[in-house]
Design a protein around this motif. Sequence first.
Motif, short mmCIF file in Angstrom:
data_model
loop_
_atom_site.label_atom_id
_atom_site.label_comp_id
_atom_site.label_asym_id
_atom_site.label_seq_id
_atom_site.Cartn_x
_atom_site.Cartn_y
_atom_site.Cartn_z
N VAL A 392 -10.80 -8.75 1.19
CA VAL A 392 -10.73 -8.01 -0.12
C VAL A 392 -10.95 -6.50 -0.78
CG1 VAL A 392 -10.75 -8.02 -2.43
CG2 VAL A 392 -9.73 -10.62 -2.01
N ILE A 393 -9.85 -5.94 -0.83
CA ILE A 393 -10.79 -3.91 -0.28
C ILE A 393 -11.06 -3.84 -1.33
CG2 ILE A 393 -10.82 -1.82 0.69
CD1 ILE A 393 -9.80 -3.45 3.05
N ASN A 394 -11.63 -3.16 -2.44
CA ASN A 394 -12.08 -2.21 -3.76
C ASN A 394 -11.83 -0.96 -3.17
OD1 ASN A 394 -12.13 -1.83 -5.96
ND2 ASN A 394 -14.04 -2.71 -6.99
N LYS A 395 -10.62 0.09 -2.95
CA LYS A 395 -10.83 1.26 -2.63
C LYS A 395 -11.02 1.83 -4.11
CE LYS A 395 -6.73 0.71 0.63
NZ LYS A 395 -5.59 1.41 0.24
N SER A 396 -11.72 1.33 -5.19
CA SER A 396 -12.11 1.99 -5.93
C SER A 396 -13.59 2.77 -6.08
CB SER A 396 -11.39 1.25 -7.49
OG SER A 396 -12.28 0.49 -7.76
N SER A 397 -13.69 3.31 -6.75
CA SER A 397 -15.11 3.68 -7.25
C SER A 397 -16.11 2.23 -8.44
CB SER A 397 -15.35 5.06 -7.57
OG SER A 397 -14.87 5.24 -8.78
N GLU A 398 -15.15 2.02 -9.00
CA GLU A 398 -16.41 0.81 -10.03
C GLU A 398 -15.95 -0.76 -9.71
OE1 GLU A 398 -14.14 1.60 -13.38
OE2 GLU A 398 -15.13 3.98 -13.49
N ALA A 399 -16.31 -1.01 -9.73
CA ALA A 399 -16.36 -2.89 -9.47
C ALA A 399 -15.47 -3.17 -10.46
CB ALA A 399 -17.85 -3.64 -10.26
N GLY A 424 -16.86 -1.54 -6.55
CA GLY A 424 -16.20 -0.22 -5.72
C GLY A 424 -16.59 0.35 -4.38
N GLY A 425 -15.66 0.71 -3.39
CA GLY A 425 -16.22 0.78 -2.02
C GLY A 425 -16.43 -0.24 -1.05
N GLU A 426 -15.84 -0.96 -1.66
CA GLU A 426 -16.47 -2.61 -0.21
C GLU A 426 -15.72 -3.63 0.06
OE1 GLU A 426 -20.01 -4.64 -2.02
OE2 GLU A 426 -21.36 -2.48 -1.60
#
Length: 469
Positions: A392-399, A424-426
């Motif tokens: 699961v890739i979170n492309k935004s800067s927030e959790a 965010g970003g992980e």
Amino acid sequence: MSERIPVKDVSPKPRAAKKRAPVDRYNPQEQIYVREQKGVFQRLRKYMGWFFIAAFVIVPFIPYGDRQAILLDMGARQYHFFSLTLWPQDLLLLAWFFIIAAFALFFITTFLGRVWCGYLCPQTVWTFIFIWFEEKIEGSANKRKKLDKSPWSFNKIWRKTAKHTAWIAVSVFTALSFAAYFVPVKQLWWDFFTLNASGAVNFSVIFFTVATYANAGWMRTIVCTHMCPYARFQSAMFDKDTFIVGYDVERGESRGPRKRNADHKALGLGDCVDCDLCVQVCPAGIDIREGLQYECINCGACIDACDQTMERMNYPKGLIRYTTEHNLAGQKTDVLRPKLIGYGVVLSAMLVAFVFTLLNVKPMQLDVLRDRSSLYNETSEGLVENTYTLKVINKSSEAREFHLSVRGLEEVEWIGQQIVTVKGGEVFSLPISLASDPYLLPRSITDIEFVLESGDDQFIQASRFISGG
């Protein structure tokens, strides 16, 4: 008987144009000493150059949250642009960007010639910066030429040392500014000057320092005329309606010196006074009066020099100007021609595709990896089980909190988490298993879809469920 006295015509004849020996740009003894020139186009070039240099240096210092606004993190394979984070899976955007840049260059070149080279190309901008230091430290073009030919003395040593020190300082600053787009800027400057930077950072800064110093300080127009491919293939985009820097032969010839108050038309002279200023201010060292040449970068320095001479002589300006070959030949310039329209249409289509792709970039992504050790397993309850690793890739800067589900199986048992929170970003790796009754699977391979949801956003990734028949 009277004798007739012979009459001799002593009126001045037009002087033939001076033939100048070609400059060998590979011979340091025949380097080009560019004369300083001021004027409308040089002010425009200077202001545009300073604006983009300021943007180049300042942008990495713009903060956004807990990081800088633009950061191309090659190690983490994350490319941050304010609130948008791109991953290698989004490289289609990069492809669109380069295609757009290429067609924009084709369009501008077809319309305005090599204005990119003259006004915005980093090679030209940094070359003029280095020349500025030459003028301030060593003096005007004639003084620099005289200094180079003079024997070594204290005056020559300190001026040469000061000039090259300034060049190296600008080169280091440029290299660090470039590296700041790939390494957090505060960490970069501190680590580099305290000798704590990594080997990769040190190599990059040193490499770009040497490249800037060599290109802008020593090679200069060699890069433009012999190394840059643009100078070679530009002729494929030029036509007789392309705006170029051109010399009006009909108006200027025959060239030659004359007094300011002389009637040059009666003397059989054109408007060109053969002052050679157009050659002296040219960074490429060419004579624009010899016609269109691929070395010309359309910087307009010769236009400003000629206009000032025309003004002093009370002649109309524009002997050298931005014009077209058709215009110089007394014909009409066709601006909206099929070639230019075609480039414009393609460029517009590319921009629409880029914006569409950019707007449809999901703030999340799901990668599905099947277990390679076995195709499927049978549980003690007689169910067929497939194992997957979901990334699961979170492309935004927030959790964000994500919900996972699967489609394509009538009855399925999900073994593992279905709700996860990712910073965010992980990238969050989640091992899961799917189990289903083999009697509900008519085929040995069933197409399924993993669904990743967060608020109103949804991402679907296809996969397979294997039952073995």
